[in-house]
Design an enzyme around this catalytic site. Structure first.
Site, PDB file in Angstrom:
ATOM      1  N   ARG A  10       7.732  -2.282  -4.189  1.00 34.88           N
ATOM      2  CA  ARG A  10       6.765  -2.224  -3.099  1.00 34.88           C
ATOM      3  C   ARG A  10       5.468  -2.861  -3.578  1.00 34.88           C
ATOM      4  O   ARG A  10       5.333  -3.227  -4.718  1.00 34.88           O
ATOM      5  CB  ARG A  10       6.527  -0.795  -2.611  1.00 34.88           C
ATOM      6  CG  ARG A  10       6.567   0.364  -3.608  1.00 34.88           C
ATOM      7  CD  ARG A  10       5.460   0.464  -4.597  1.00 34.88           C
ATOM      8  NE  ARG A  10       4.158   0.290  -4.012  1.00 34.88           N
ATOM      9  CZ  ARG A  10       3.106  -0.089  -4.735  1.00 34.88           C
ATOM     10  NH1 ARG A  10       3.226  -0.323  -6.025  1.00 34.88           N
ATOM     11  NH2 ARG A  10       1.925  -0.239  -4.170  1.00 34.88           N
TER      12      ARG A  10
ATOM     13  N   ALA B   4       2.514  -5.674  -1.605  1.00 35.30           N
ATOM     14  CA  ALA B   4       2.670  -6.943  -0.891  1.00 35.30           C
ATOM     15  C   ALA B   4       3.126  -8.109  -1.774  1.00 35.30           C
ATOM     16  O   ALA B   4       4.157  -8.736  -1.504  1.00 35.30           O
ATOM     17  CB  ALA B   4       1.354  -7.262  -0.166  1.00 35.30           C
TER      18      ALA B   4
ATOM     19  N   ARG C  49      10.470  -5.084   6.027  1.00 34.03           N
ATOM     20  CA  ARG C  49       9.208  -4.357   6.253  1.00 34.03           C
ATOM     21  C   ARG C  49       8.270  -5.291   7.035  1.00 34.03           C
ATOM     22  O   ARG C  49       8.234  -6.490   6.762  1.00 34.03           O
ATOM     23  CB  ARG C  49       8.537  -3.923   4.934  1.00 34.03           C
ATOM     24  CG  ARG C  49       9.298  -2.837   4.189  1.00 34.03           C
ATOM     25  CD  ARG C  49       8.518  -2.315   2.979  1.00 34.03           C
ATOM     26  NE  ARG C  49       7.439  -1.399   3.383  1.00 34.03           N
ATOM     27  CZ  ARG C  49       6.525  -0.939   2.523  1.00 34.03           C
ATOM     28  NH1 ARG C  49       6.524  -1.346   1.260  1.00 34.03           N
ATOM     29  NH2 ARG C  49       5.590  -0.100   2.951  1.00 34.03           N
TER      30      ARG C  49
ATOM     31  N   GLN D  66       1.619   6.868  -4.090  1.00 37.19           N
ATOM     32  CA  GLN D  66       1.526   5.670  -4.947  1.00 37.19           C
ATOM     33  C   GLN D  66       0.346   5.767  -5.918  1.00 37.19           C
ATOM     34  O   GLN D  66       0.381   5.225  -7.019  1.00 37.19           O
ATOM     35  CB  GLN D  66       1.371   4.396  -4.092  1.00 37.19           C
ATOM     36  CG  GLN D  66       2.622   3.956  -3.345  1.00 37.19           C
ATOM     37  CD  GLN D  66       2.674   4.497  -1.925  1.00 37.19           C
ATOM     38  OE1 GLN D  66       2.198   5.617  -1.653  1.00 37.19           O
ATOM     39  NE2 GLN D  66       3.250   3.754  -1.000  1.00 37.19           N
TER      40      GLN D  66
ATOM     41  N   ASP E 186      -2.434  -5.699   2.426  1.00 37.40           N
ATOM     42  CA  ASP E 186      -1.098  -6.141   2.830  1.00 37.40           C
ATOM     43  C   ASP E 186      -1.146  -7.298   3.811  1.00 37.40           C
ATOM     44  O   ASP E 186      -0.185  -8.064   3.915  1.00 37.40           O
ATOM     45  CB  ASP E 186      -0.335  -4.959   3.434  1.00 37.40           C
ATOM     46  CG  ASP E 186      -0.011  -3.949   2.348  1.00 37.40           C
ATOM     47  OD1 ASP E 186      -0.885  -3.132   2.025  1.00 37.40           O
ATOM     48  OD2 ASP E 186       1.109  -4.017   1.773  1.00 37.40           O
TER      49      ASP E 186
ATOM     50  N   LYS F 158      -2.786   0.345   2.802  1.00 37.67           N
ATOM     51  CA  LYS F 158      -2.162   1.655   2.863  1.00 37.67           C
ATOM     52  C   LYS F 158      -2.949   2.644   3.721  1.00 37.67           C
ATOM     53  O   LYS F 158      -4.183   2.660   3.660  1.00 37.67           O
ATOM     54  CB  LYS F 158      -2.034   2.203   1.422  1.00 37.67           C
ATOM     55  CG  LYS F 158      -1.357   3.526   1.269  1.00 37.67           C
ATOM     56  CD  LYS F 158       0.010   3.611   1.946  1.00 37.67           C
ATOM     57  CE  LYS F 158       0.881   2.471   1.575  1.00 37.67           C
ATOM     58  NZ  LYS F 158       2.071   2.306   2.426  1.00 37.67           N
TER      59      LYS F 158
HETATM   60  C1  LIG Z   1      -1.312  -5.513  -4.138  1.00 35.03           C
HETATM   61  S1  LIG Z   1      -0.831  -5.137  -2.534  1.00 35.03           S
HETATM   62  C2  LIG Z   1      -0.467  -3.433  -2.678  1.00 35.03           C
HETATM   63  C3  LIG Z   1      -0.531  -2.750  -1.358  1.00 35.03           C
HETATM   64  O1  LIG Z   1       0.801  -2.444  -0.908  1.00 35.03           O
HETATM   65  C4  LIG Z   1       0.889  -1.041  -0.794  1.00 35.03           C
HETATM   66  O2  LIG Z   1       1.745  -0.610   0.223  1.00 35.03           O
HETATM   67  P1  LIG Z   1       3.254  -0.101  -0.142  1.00 35.03           P
HETATM   68  O3  LIG Z   1       3.132   0.767  -1.366  1.00 35.03           O
HETATM   69  O4  LIG Z   1       3.685   0.650   1.101  1.00 35.03           O
HETATM   70  O5  LIG Z   1       4.026  -1.368  -0.362  1.00 35.03           O
HETATM   71  C5  LIG Z   1      -0.519  -0.617  -0.515  1.00 35.03           C
HETATM   72  O6  LIG Z   1      -0.901  -0.927   0.810  1.00 35.03           O
HETATM   73  C6  LIG Z   1      -1.261  -1.460  -1.512  1.00 35.03           C
HETATM   74  O7  LIG Z   1      -2.614  -1.589  -1.329  1.00 35.03           O
END
Ligand SMILES: CSC[C@H]1O[C@H](OP(=O)(O)O)[C@H](O)[C@@H]1O
Length: 350
Positions: A44, A46, A87, A195, A236, A247
């Site tokens: 996960r 971006a 996604r 996270q 993202d 997030k």
């Molecule tokens: C460096 S982009 C990370 C970005 O992605 C995360 O979302 P997810 O864990 O659901 O993929 C989160 O928004 C982070 O800021």
């Protein structure tokens, strides 16, 4: 700690749903398994999603390879379509798949299939290598914002685990720490999937960067008590006017930062900008299952049958963003104009 490793035949993904307790790599030998890993957030973040999808595309192209060119192109379209469905919010997924499809469009009727497959692998490797380079460049621009030791708050995980290496927001923090300018990092735990607690706290502790874990509802109080000098988060998808999807909970942190006159920075590579989106209103927000909210580490923490709303992202309007840290420098308001200039620079570099 590498989020992924390509060995020429398979992509090994660090299973992020098991961290920090278990460090386990998933060896993916087909594109569907990588797609499933993206859906399940085993991989996960971006940029990490984009790079993983690029390697999935390589495996899918090899699986689709057949002498009939039209059948091959039909199969590759369905590989691309499946990966795009995994996604909806992180634009890096679509940016990376566009890069891969462009190789098909530009080369498929000009070169033999084995050479085309090799070109696709080179493109995926380039996307991964560029992510590493861009993160370090962005980190230098971001760290230059801090001339003395500061306490930073960050939300979710925008570190090495959300990218191919180093990180975006955490990349800036790592660089600033190496320059002696990080006093402390407050990591929001980031409900519901944690996270921040599971990944950011883990990454920073591994790097011996002073990190303090807080629950999401503590962010306002640490700001009120002047314990935070700046906020840095990832992204993202960033619209053409600077509105930023990140997030869930980021919007609340941005409002709190504004209220307490604390600088709020977004750190993101140029591949996170969606120039086709005029404002953040149009950014698709992923909604995930209720189990993530009604269960904490698998233990039921809400009554049976309770209604649940589980948006995985929110959008911060550009007026609450002090600066957007990129590999082209730190963008400042008026974002519309600065983002247009960034787009022009990207096209010059193409
Ligand atoms: C460096 S982009 C990370 C970005 O992605 C995360 O979302 P997810 O864990 O659901 O993929 C989160 O928004 C982070 O800021």
């Amino acid at each position: 700690m590498q989020s992924m490793l390509w060995d020429g035949q398979s992509l090994s993904l660090l299973n992020q749903t098991k961290l920090p307790a278990v460090v386990e790599y998933l060896k993916c030998t087909d594109y569907e398994r990588i797609g499933e890993a993206i859906k399940k957030l085993e991989v996960r973040g971006a940029p990490a999603i984009g790079a993983a999808a690029a390697f999935a595309f390589v495996l899918g192209a090899r699986q689709s390879a057949k002498s009939d060119r039209l059948l091959f192109l039909k199969d590759i379209e369905s590989v691309d379509g499946y990966l795009r469905s995994t996604r909806p919010t992180a634009v890096n997924l679509f940016w990376a798949l566009d890069q891969m499809m462009n190789v098909i469009k530009e080369q498929s009727d000009r070169i033999e299939l084995p050479n085309l497959l090799n070109l696709l692998e080179q493109k995926a490797l380039f996307i991964a290598a560029e992510d590493k380079r861009v993160n370090h460049t962005m980190a230098e621009f971001g760290a230059a914002l801090f001339k003395e030791p500061v306490s930073i708050l960050t939300h979710c995980n925008a570190g090495a685990l959300a990218t191919v290496e180093w990180g975006t927001a955490l990349g800036v923090i790592r660089q600033a720490f190496s320059e002696g300018n990080i006093k402390r990092v407050f990591a929001d735990e980031t409900r519901p999937l944690l996270q921040g607690a599971r990944l950011t706290a883990f990454e920073l502790q591994q790097d011996h960067i002073p990190v303090t874990l807080i629950t999401d509802n503590m962010a306002g109080w640490v700001m009120k008590n002047k314990m935070v000098d700046a906020v840095i988060v990832g992204a993202d998808r960033i619209a053409a006017n600077g509105d930023t999807a990140n997030k869930i909970g980021t919007y609340s942190v941005a409002l709190l930062s504004h209220m307490h006159q604390i600088p709020f920075y977004v750190a993101a590579p140029a591949s996170t900008f969606d120039f086709s989106m005029a404002t953040g209103e149009q950014i698709p927000i992923e909604e995930r299952g209720e189990f993530e909210v009604t269960h904490f580490q698998g233990i039921q923490s809400a009554p049976d049958g309770i209604a649940v709303f589980n948006p995985a992202f929110d959008v911060t309007p550009n007026q609450y963003i002090t600066g957007i840290i990129t590999e082209y420098g730190v963008l400042k308001p008026n974002y519309q104009e600065e983002i247009k200039q960034l787009k022009d620079k990207m096209e010059e570099n193409r």
